[in-house]
Write an enzyme that holds these catalytic residues in place. Structure first.
Site: not given
Ligand SMILES: Nc1ncnc2[nH]cnc12
Ligand SMILES: CSC[C@H]1O[C@H](OP(=O)(O)O)[C@H](O)[C@@H]1O
Length: 287
Positions: A206, A208
């Site tokens: 992703d 974030d």
């Molecule tokens: N955006 C994110 N922040 C922290 N841990 C994660 N693991 C997978 N995506 C994450």
């Protein structure tokens, strides 16, 4: 010395396939109960040990993972190398969901975890300047296929379990972090103290919550990408033994000698109880 590959499987990776003679074994550690039993077997003549970081069924939150017991258990079994397979958010546009990143630096923002095997009664300071093993990282990059691999990246380890605020996400980008996750610290520090080569294959799931064109991360989005990618992660792990080979020379980067100049406490000032718990991690120097 003989190679033994330890794999710590993160979110979405709770077992690996294709190990010959595979069986789950319980490992006792003086540092507590590891996250789960360890799956032991062989591939291409190389022994492998697989440990699901959060336990099968994903029972453990990042803060509650018994990092010391996990690293001690893998060292105790004879592992020479540890691959951490970890889901992460991306903090830069060109590291896209689905890509793999061979992490080579960390920023540790965790604060509620036991971070060292050493302490009162046996103090040690290892170098963390280069926290991952370049040789092992390169082997992981070569083992990957059918996926975009970025060689190098700074992983910001946050405490969690909540994801970051937008202000935090923007701040971490300004700091130069490339990916974000919740588990690789103190794992990498403990692997160094245990004189194990350590490399992280971070699977981007992703963006974030900093990216204007993408919604904020949630678990559903992470799981969707992980499902699509777990086959590629397993294929990478399956290709690794043939690349590393059964015979292991000394690590050219010194990971396996990290404690050589690290222990400060005078022999007659050391705590016998702590020394006993350090039998696997530092037995080479303390016995
Ligand atoms: N955006 C994110 N922040 C922290 N841990 C994660 N693991 C997978 N995506 C994450
Ligand atoms: C399920 S999203 C958050 C979770 O996923 C990552 O775990 P791991 O590093 O073990 O793959 C992240 O660090 C969080 O623990």
């Amino acid at each position: 010395m003989k190679t033994m590959i330890g794999v710590i499987g993160g979110s979405g990776l709770y077992e690996i396939d294709g190990l010959e003679g595979a069986s789950w074994v319980k490992v006792r550690s003086p540092w507590g109960k590891p996250s789960d039993e360890v799956l032991l077997g062989r591939l291409d003549g190389v022994p492998m040990a697989f440990l699901p970081r959060h336990g099968r069924g994903h029972r453990l939150a990042p803060t509650d993972v018994p990092y010391r017991a996990n690293i001690d258990a893998l060292k105790r079994l004879g592992c020479t190398d540890i691959i951490s397979v970890s889901a992460c958010g991306s903090l830069r546009a060109d590291y896209r969901p689905g890509d793999f990143v061979i992490v080579d630096q960390f920023i540790d923002r965790t604060f509620a975890r036991e971070k060292s095997f050493f302490g009162a009664g046996c103090v040690a300071h290892v170098s963390m300047a280069d926290p991952t093993c370049p040789r092992l990282g390169e082997a992981c990059a070569r083992a990957a296929s059918g996926v975009t691999v970025h060689r190098g990246g700074t992983y910001l380890a946050m405490e969690g379990p909540q994801f970051s605020t937008r202000a935090e996400s923007r701040l971490y980008r300004q700091w130069g972090a490339d990916v974000i996750g919740m588990t690789n610290m103190p794992e990498a520090k403990l692997a160094r103290e245990a004189e194990l080569c350590y490399a992280t294959v971070a699977m981007v799931t992703d963006y974030d919550c900093w990216h204007d064109d993408h919604g904020a991360v949630d678990v559903a989005a992470v799981i969707a990408v992980l499902k699509a990618n777990s086959g590629r992660a397993k294929a990478l792990l399956a290709a690794l033994p043939a690349i590393l080979g059964p015979d292991r020379p000394l690590c050219p980067h010194g990971c396996d000698r990290a404690l050589d100049h690290a222990i400060m406490t005078a022999r007659d000032a050391r705590d016998p109880d702590l020394l006993a718990r350090l039998d696997a991690v530092a037995g080479r120097l303390l016995s």
